[in-house]
Design a protein around this motif. Structure first.
Motif, mmCIF file in Angstrom:
data_model
loop_
_atom_site.group_PDB
_atom_site.id
_atom_site.type_symbol
_atom_site.label_atom_id
_atom_site.label_comp_id
_atom_site.label_asym_id
_atom_site.label_seq_id
_atom_site.Cartn_x
_atom_site.Cartn_y
_atom_site.Cartn_z
ATOM 1 N N GLY A 77 37.597 38.162 39.143
ATOM 2 C CA GLY A 77 37.559 39.185 39.269
ATOM 3 C C GLY A 77 37.977 39.332 39.660
ATOM 4 O O GLY A 77 37.854 41.118 39.767
ATOM 5 N N TRP A 99 40.838 41.538 38.377
ATOM 6 C CA TRP A 99 40.609 42.921 37.716
ATOM 7 C C TRP A 99 40.078 43.785 38.375
ATOM 8 O O TRP A 99 41.055 44.767 37.799
ATOM 9 C CB TRP A 99 39.951 41.726 36.705
ATOM 10 N N LEU A 100 39.475 43.227 39.070
ATOM 11 C CA LEU A 100 38.631 44.867 39.666
ATOM 12 C C LEU A 100 40.325 45.554 40.443
ATOM 13 O O LEU A 100 40.122 46.685 40.556
ATOM 14 C CB LEU A 100 37.926 44.132 40.875
ATOM 15 N N ASP A 133 42.378 47.091 38.548
ATOM 16 C CA ASP A 133 41.887 48.145 37.638
ATOM 17 C C ASP A 133 42.058 49.713 38.376
ATOM 18 O O ASP A 133 42.277 50.627 38.355
ATOM 19 C CB ASP A 133 40.662 48.078 37.350
ATOM 20 N N VAL A 169 34.579 37.042 32.546
ATOM 21 C CA VAL A 169 35.283 37.996 33.498
ATOM 22 C C VAL A 169 36.357 38.855 32.766
ATOM 23 O O VAL A 169 36.135 39.974 32.697
ATOM 24 C CB VAL A 169 35.769 37.417 34.753
ATOM 25 N N SER A 170 36.791 38.460 32.387
ATOM 26 C CA SER A 170 38.223 38.920 31.341
ATOM 27 C C SER A 170 38.288 39.442 29.590
ATOM 28 O O SER A 170 38.189 40.402 29.908
ATOM 29 C CB SER A 170 38.805 37.511 30.558
ATOM 30 N N GLY A 208 36.544 42.761 31.835
ATOM 31 C CA GLY A 208 37.580 43.476 31.992
ATOM 32 C C GLY A 208 38.793 44.016 30.948
ATOM 33 O O GLY A 208 39.134 45.305 31.060
ATOM 34 N N PRO A 245 35.774 46.320 34.775
ATOM 35 C CA PRO A 245 35.627 44.595 35.786
ATOM 36 C C PRO A 245 34.964 44.800 36.642
ATOM 37 O O PRO A 245 34.222 43.978 37.046
ATOM 38 C CB PRO A 245 37.244 45.036 36.079
ATOM 39 N N GLU A 246 34.768 45.657 36.905
ATOM 40 C CA GLU A 246 33.065 45.688 37.679
ATOM 41 C C GLU A 246 31.848 44.633 37.211
ATOM 42 O O GLU A 246 31.520 44.649 38.186
ATOM 43 C CB GLU A 246 32.851 47.728 38.254
ATOM 44 N N GLY A 257 32.096 42.471 35.918
ATOM 45 C CA GLY A 257 32.083 40.958 36.092
ATOM 46 C C GLY A 257 31.882 40.893 37.170
ATOM 47 O O GLY A 257 31.136 39.087 37.061
ATOM 48 N N THR A 258 32.439 41.916 38.298
ATOM 49 C CA THR A 258 32.787 40.995 39.421
ATOM 50 C C THR A 258 30.534 41.028 40.136
ATOM 51 O O THR A 258 29.884 40.397 40.390
ATOM 52 C CB THR A 258 33.120 42.419 40.505
#
Length: 402
Positions: A35, A38-39, A42, A160-161, A164, A169-170, A172-173
């Motif tokens: 995560g 990705w974050l 991005d 998570v993917s 994303g 992506p946020e 997923g986190t």
């Protein structure tokens, strides 16, 4: 004959109440590192920045986890875990706010405050089943733990993917944090199964066991296992990309993951009479033998078969490492012991990614597989030596010779 199986284990009073929340939280743990990638990517458009951030997270997790575990063993899970979870939630909040410098600081704090739910759960199983009439109950419980970890690392990265790839992506986190904090809190409130807290003198004495050569060998073994994990991730990807079929990489990973799940399930169903040290030596030798063909194979089908064979060995090795660590470390330091094993594996995986990457640059995917094969060969030797020592210590006649 053993009467323990997965169903009877979860029917043990209080077992399901702590195991299931921990399993939910572990899905979040499996999402956290990816995560961050990705974050930050991005936010910055740079994989380099994302890599630095997740590196800060991984190092902080590996170094901070055992220190938190030490406090847990000293003060108890119920007193420490809620504060760790609160700090983790704040750290994730800072990460979501973000910024050029804040990304690195927040990622580090997320790693330091990441709760070691697998170690905490394993410590509870040890306390719950200590003195059980069925000696096979604890290994089966550790098999259940290994299955939960494997499933979490199948589901977590996929979630998570998905977030994303959808451009959020946020989410997923945030979802990872909700699962970690929610599952952790539900775990923490289970007072009935919390391991008893020993006195400071007992804790100090127990901690010394972590410095003994026997436990140090357990840490080195799991470090080498982490090297295997990290090298395989890089090498499988390099193999797929080198053949011009990058989309086949997930399929190759799935082959190994599916056989690992099957092996973990079957291994825990059976009662093994062979001593744990000898079992681990045999399985480690089998893994080393399965890795050798990977250094020369080119055909996708044959390579897939070899990957499947490596997958069969992983769950028993994880279970047996936990069993051996539990047998040699006093319960006053068990959370630390399990956390050190997890940290060693994570450190080995992170370091191996860089080494295997260089090997791939020089010799292609086969070079990366050679790194994995070398790690498994070292594991086999170490397991053989450790297995003989454990067997010797269990023989009463051998005691005067030590």
């Amino acid at each position: 004959m053993s009467t323990a199986n997965y169903r009877t284990l979860l029917r043990t009073p209080g077992a399901a109440a702590f195991f299931l929340p921990a399993a939910v939280g572990r899905v979040g743990l499996a999402m956290t590192g990816l995560g961050i990638v990705w974050l930050v990517h991005d936010r910055t458009g740079s994989y380099g920045a994302a890599g630095i951030a997740v590196g800060c997270f991984a190092v902080a997790d590996a170094l901070g986890g055992p220190q938190v575990a030490r406090v847990v063993d000293l003060l108890g899970q119920r007193r420490v875990l809620p504060y760790v979870l609160a700090a983790h939630a704040v750290s994730v909040g800072l990460l979501l706010v973000g910024g050029p410098v804040l990304d690195l600081v927040a990622a580090t704090l997320v790693g330091v405050t990441l709760p070691q739910l697998s170690a905490l759960s394993a410590a509870r199983w040890s306390a719950l089943l200590r003195g059980a009439r069925d000696e096979a109950a604890l290994p089966k419980a550790f098999s259940l733990e290994a299955l939960a970890n494997a499933l979490s690392y199948l589901a977590g990265p996929a979630l998570v993917s998905t977030a994303g790839a959808a451009g959020r992506p946020e989410l997923g986190t945030l979802l990872a944090a909700v699962l970690v904090v929610g599952g952790g809190l539900a775990f923490a409130v289970q007072r009935r199964t919390a391991p008893p807290v020993e006195g400071r003198d007992e804790h100090r004495t127990a901690t010394r066991a972590l410095l003994r050569p026997a436990f140090a060998r357990q840490v080195v073994f799991t470090l080498a296992l982490g090297v295997f994990f990290g090298a395989m991730q890089v090498s499988v990807t390099a193999y797929a990309v080198g053949r011009g079929t990058p989309d086949s990489a997930p399929l190759l990973y799935a082959v190994s993951n599916c056989t690992s799940l099957l092996a973990g399930w079957v291994y825990g169903l059976r009662t093994w009479r062979t001593p744990a040290g000898r079992q681990r030596a045999l399985v480690a030798a089998g893994l080393a033998a399965a890795c050798l063909p990977l250094t020369i194979l080119d055909a996708p089908l044959l390579l897939s078969l070899a990957l499947a064979l490596t997958g069969f060995a992983v769950p028993p090795l994880l279970v047996l490492s936990s069993v051996l660590a539990e047998s040699m470390v006093p319960r006053a330091a068990l959370t630390q012991a399990f956390t050190w094993l997890n940290s060693a594996s994570a450190a080995g995986s992170a370091g191996a990614a860089a080494v295997a990457g260089q090997a791939v640059d020089v010799a292609g995917a086969h070079g990366g597989f050679a790194v994995a094969a070398g790690a498994t060969a070292g594991m086999a030797v170490l397991a053989a030596v450790s297995g003989r020592e454990v067997a010797a210590q269990s023989e009463p006649a051998a005691a005067p010779e030590r």
